[in-house]
Design a protein around this motif. Structure first.
Motif, PDB file in Angstrom:
ATOM      1  N   GLN A 129      36.975  10.231  51.534  1.00 30.50           N
ATOM      2  CA  GLN A 129      36.302   8.922  51.787  1.00 30.50           C
ATOM      3  C   GLN A 129      36.050   8.191  50.549  1.00 30.50           C
ATOM      4  O   GLN A 129      36.009   6.779  50.798  1.00 30.50           O
ATOM      5  N   GLY A 130      36.283   8.683  49.377  1.00 26.76           N
ATOM      6  CA  GLY A 130      36.212   7.977  48.161  1.00 26.76           C
ATOM      7  C   GLY A 130      34.694   7.620  47.620  1.00 26.76           C
ATOM      8  O   GLY A 130      34.548   6.709  46.784  1.00 26.76           O
ATOM      9  N   LEU A 131      33.870   8.097  48.135  1.00 29.07           N
ATOM     10  CA  LEU A 131      32.516   7.539  47.836  1.00 29.07           C
ATOM     11  C   LEU A 131      31.732   8.782  46.847  1.00 29.07           C
ATOM     12  O   LEU A 131      31.364   8.392  45.860  1.00 29.07           O
ATOM     13  N   VAL A 132      31.318   9.808  47.613  1.00 30.47           N
ATOM     14  CA  VAL A 132      30.732  11.025  46.905  1.00 30.47           C
ATOM     15  C   VAL A 132      31.575  12.085  47.104  1.00 30.47           C
ATOM     16  O   VAL A 132      32.058  12.448  48.364  1.00 30.47           O
ATOM     17  N   ALA A 133      31.203  13.157  46.173  1.00 33.91           N
ATOM     18  CA  ALA A 133      31.807  14.456  46.281  1.00 33.91           C
ATOM     19  C   ALA A 133      30.740  15.284  45.981  1.00 33.91           C
ATOM     20  O   ALA A 133      29.902  14.926  44.951  1.00 33.91           O
ATOM     21  N   MET A 134      31.020  16.535  46.034  1.00 32.52           N
ATOM     22  CA  MET A 134      30.251  17.676  45.613  1.00 32.52           C
ATOM     23  C   MET A 134      30.958  18.501  44.729  1.00 32.52           C
ATOM     24  O   MET A 134      32.293  18.676  44.882  1.00 32.52           O
ATOM     25  N   TYR A 135      30.369  19.039  43.784  1.00 32.06           N
ATOM     26  CA  TYR A 135      30.892  20.027  42.620  1.00 32.06           C
ATOM     27  C   TYR A 135      30.038  21.210  42.322  1.00 32.06           C
ATOM     28  O   TYR A 135      29.117  20.850  42.055  1.00 32.06           O
ATOM     29  N   HIS A 136      30.677  22.329  42.592  1.00 33.10           N
ATOM     30  CA  HIS A 136      30.054  23.428  42.401  1.00 33.10           C
ATOM     31  C   HIS A 136      30.784  24.718  41.879  1.00 33.10           C
ATOM     32  O   HIS A 136      32.111  24.463  41.998  1.00 33.10           O
ATOM     33  N   SER A 137      30.396  25.848  41.482  1.00 32.07           N
ATOM     34  CA  SER A 137      31.070  26.994  41.136  1.00 32.07           C
ATOM     35  C   SER A 137      32.073  27.593  41.957  1.00 32.07           C
ATOM     36  O   SER A 137      32.818  28.297  41.891  1.00 32.07           O
ATOM     37  N   SER A 138      31.577  27.550  43.338  1.00 34.03           N
ATOM     38  CA  SER A 138      32.280  28.100  44.543  1.00 34.03           C
ATOM     39  C   SER A 138      33.299  27.040  45.196  1.00 34.03           C
ATOM     40  O   SER A 138      34.019  27.813  45.929  1.00 34.03           O
ATOM     41  N   LEU A 139      33.887  25.942  44.492  1.00 34.55           N
ATOM     42  CA  LEU A 139      34.990  25.555  44.628  1.00 34.55           C
ATOM     43  C   LEU A 139      36.295  26.144  44.451  1.00 34.55           C
ATOM     44  O   LEU A 139      36.354  26.524  43.666  1.00 34.55           O
ATOM     45  N   ASP A 140      37.133  25.911  45.525  1.00 36.62           N
ATOM     46  CA  ASP A 140      38.528  26.179  45.178  1.00 36.62           C
ATOM     47  C   ASP A 140      39.369  25.444  44.343  1.00 36.62           C
ATOM     48  O   ASP A 140      38.819  24.072  44.027  1.00 36.62           O
ATOM     49  N   ASP A 141      40.097  25.912  43.613  1.00 38.62           N
ATOM     50  CA  ASP A 141      40.827  25.150  42.458  1.00 38.62           C
ATOM     51  C   ASP A 141      41.415  23.694  43.087  1.00 38.62           C
ATOM     52  O   ASP A 141      41.471  22.878  42.386  1.00 38.62           O
ATOM     53  N   GLU A 142      41.913  23.710  44.183  1.00 41.79           N
ATOM     54  CA  GLU A 142      42.598  22.254  44.725  1.00 41.79           C
ATOM     55  C   GLU A 142      41.304  21.431  44.831  1.00 41.79           C
ATOM     56  O   GLU A 142      41.572  20.355  44.477  1.00 41.79           O
ATOM     57  N   THR A 143      40.431  21.841  45.429  1.00 48.06           N
ATOM     58  CA  THR A 143      39.233  20.738  45.525  1.00 48.06           C
ATOM     59  C   THR A 143      38.666  20.406  44.406  1.00 48.06           C
ATOM     60  O   THR A 143      38.316  19.354  44.046  1.00 48.06           O
TER      61      THR A 143
END
Length: 79
Positions: free
Chosen positions: A13-27
């Motif tokens: 959507q281009g607004l807000v994203a989440m970032y944490h240690s469990s994200l896969d590499d692509e995300t």
């Protein structure tokens, strides 16, 4: 897994994203590159985002809770 899917949906959507240690590499790459290019305006993140992420024009950092040490604060602020 649900957080990763939600991150992809929100980031698309281009607004807000989440970032944490469990994200896969692509995300993780999608979130960081979108944030670096200005396509993602806000990243809600755990401390994992403050370690080694190089984005030049971050204007605001809001902390929920206090860092456990001055060193931790220094690392997440990028001073």
């Amino acid at each position: 897994m649900l957080l990763g899917l939600l991150s992809k949906e929100v980031a698309s959507q281009g607004l807000v994203a989440m970032y944490h240690s469990s994200l896969d590499d692509e995300t993780e790459n999608m979130v960081l590159s979108g944030f670096s290019r200005g396509q993602i305006r806000c990243v809600m993140a755990t401390i994992a985002c403050g370690m080694g992420v190089k984005v030049q024009d971050v204007r605001h950092v809001f902390h929920y809770g206090y860092p456990s040490s001055v060193l931790e604060y220094w690392q997440v602020r990028g001073i």
